[in-house]
Design an enzyme around this catalytic site. Structure first.
Site, mmCIF file in Angstrom:
data_model
loop_
_atom_site.group_PDB
_atom_site.id
_atom_site.type_symbol
_atom_site.label_atom_id
_atom_site.label_comp_id
_atom_site.label_asym_id
_atom_site.label_seq_id
_atom_site.Cartn_x
_atom_site.Cartn_y
_atom_site.Cartn_z
ATOM 1 N N GLN A 4 0.807 -1.208 0.000
ATOM 2 C CA GLN A 4 0.000 0.000 0.000
ATOM 3 C C GLN A 4 0.847 1.268 0.000
ATOM 4 O OE1 GLN A 4 -2.769 -1.010 3.259
ATOM 5 N NE2 GLN A 4 -4.348 -0.949 1.699
ATOM 6 N N HIS A 186 -12.348 -0.208 8.450
ATOM 7 C CA HIS A 186 -11.009 -0.278 7.857
ATOM 8 C C HIS A 186 -11.012 0.134 6.384
ATOM 9 C CE1 HIS A 186 -9.694 -2.043 11.558
ATOM 10 N NE2 HIS A 186 -10.546 -3.048 11.434
ATOM 11 N N LEU A 187 -12.053 -0.232 5.656
ATOM 12 C CA LEU A 187 -12.130 0.164 4.253
ATOM 13 C C LEU A 187 -12.253 1.674 4.121
ATOM 14 C CD1 LEU A 187 -12.173 -0.728 1.319
ATOM 15 C CD2 LEU A 187 -14.650 -1.089 1.514
ATOM 16 N N ALA A 188 -12.970 2.297 5.044
ATOM 17 C CA ALA A 188 -13.092 3.760 5.034
ATOM 18 C C ALA A 188 -11.712 4.403 5.085
ATOM 19 C CB ALA A 188 -13.945 4.227 6.206
ATOM 20 N N ASP A 189 -10.863 3.882 5.929
ATOM 21 C CA ASP A 189 -9.508 4.410 6.065
ATOM 22 C C ASP A 189 -8.708 4.235 4.770
ATOM 23 O OD1 ASP A 189 -7.316 5.456 7.729
ATOM 24 O OD2 ASP A 189 -6.484 3.444 7.552
ATOM 25 N N GLN A 190 -8.883 3.086 4.121
ATOM 26 C CA GLN A 190 -8.096 2.768 2.930
ATOM 27 C C GLN A 190 -8.547 3.543 1.692
ATOM 28 O OE1 GLN A 190 -5.449 0.852 3.148
ATOM 29 N NE2 GLN A 190 -5.815 0.374 5.295
ATOM 30 N N HIS A 211 -7.950 6.492 13.742
ATOM 31 C CA HIS A 211 -6.950 6.283 12.690
ATOM 32 C C HIS A 211 -7.405 6.948 11.393
ATOM 33 C CE1 HIS A 211 -4.275 4.220 9.874
ATOM 34 N NE2 HIS A 211 -3.575 3.787 10.902
#
Length: 244
Positions: A4, A186-190, A211
């Protein structure tokens, strides 16, 4: 995490590339392979770059020894992405990966999951890792809908019962489903950096983690792209994130 780091540059580069990354493909401090392949990269492909991912061999913390290979066909620019509606949900699926441990660990995890969430036996799988580099266990639950497939993962640990791993994953899945939005924590962050590089986009998600809010501040320090977070219901509920 290494992938990433280089992916944003490579998916906008001047030519194709192939990346091989070795180490811990399954550990609690990074997105596991299943999350990248099922949740994150399908959305990246909708933005333009064509990225394929192969798990050559899994590597569990702390032994590591895993390897993934990634092929990237870049795009000249990224297309903004809108992920607002859940649409029709498909049946949940679960997968227990067991490395150098008894198969019963995965079986107990699946049994416990079925006690807590709506999961058919036919939608479950227990995978014994061939030629394992070390002991390890990961439990995935896949929650597909029309716009995205969310992935929830729990990891086995020393002195942690299989039932406890499954109960924690089930709790996370139920909390996500209750919010009735397509994007999880977690997808929101990515999604933030790809959308910022695209110059725009929006998605509806479960409450943002510290985060994620920190990630927004960091991105805005480097890129002249505004972010807005709008509550959809009461405070502490789902939100809509608008980029650009």
């Amino acid at each position: 995490l290494v992938l990433q780091t280089v992916l944003p540059a490579l998916m906008l580069a001047g030519g194709d590339s192939v990346v091989s990354v070795e180490g811990g493909t399954h550990n609690s401090k990074a997105p596991p392979f299943a999350f990248l392949s099922q949740a994150f990269l399908p959305l990246i492909r909708k933005m333009g770059p064509q990225v394929s991912l192969e798990l050559v061999r899994p590597g569990f913390y702390p032994a590591g020894g895993g390897r993934i290979e990634v092929s990237i066909q870049p795009a000249t620019s990224l297309s903004p992405l809108s992920i607002l509606e859940v649409g029709a949900r498909q049946p949940l699926r679960a997968q227990a990966l067991v490395s150098a441990l008894p198969r019963g660990v995965g079986h107990r995890e699946i049994l416990t999951l079925r006690d807590h969430i709506d999961l058919e036996w036919s939608d479950t799988d227990i995978i014994l890792i061939e030629q394992p580099r070390g002991p390890g266990n990961a439990l995935h639950v896949f929650a597909p809908c029309e716009t995205v497939t969310e992935v929830f993962t729990g990891f086995g640990e020393r002195k942690k019962r299989a039932e406890e791993v499954a109960e924690e994953v089930a709790k996370e899945v139920l909390a996500y489903l209750e919010m009735d939005v397509p994007v999880g924590e977690h997808l929101a962050d990515q999604l933030l950096l790809p959308m910022a590089l695209a110059g725009g986009g929006r998605f509806r998600a479960t409450p943002l983690s510290l985060h994620t809010t920190t990630n927004i501040e960091v991105i805005q320090t480097f890129l002249d792209v505004p972010f807005a977070v709008h509550p959809l219901k009461e405070e502490g509920g789902p939100v809509e994130v608008v980029v650009g």
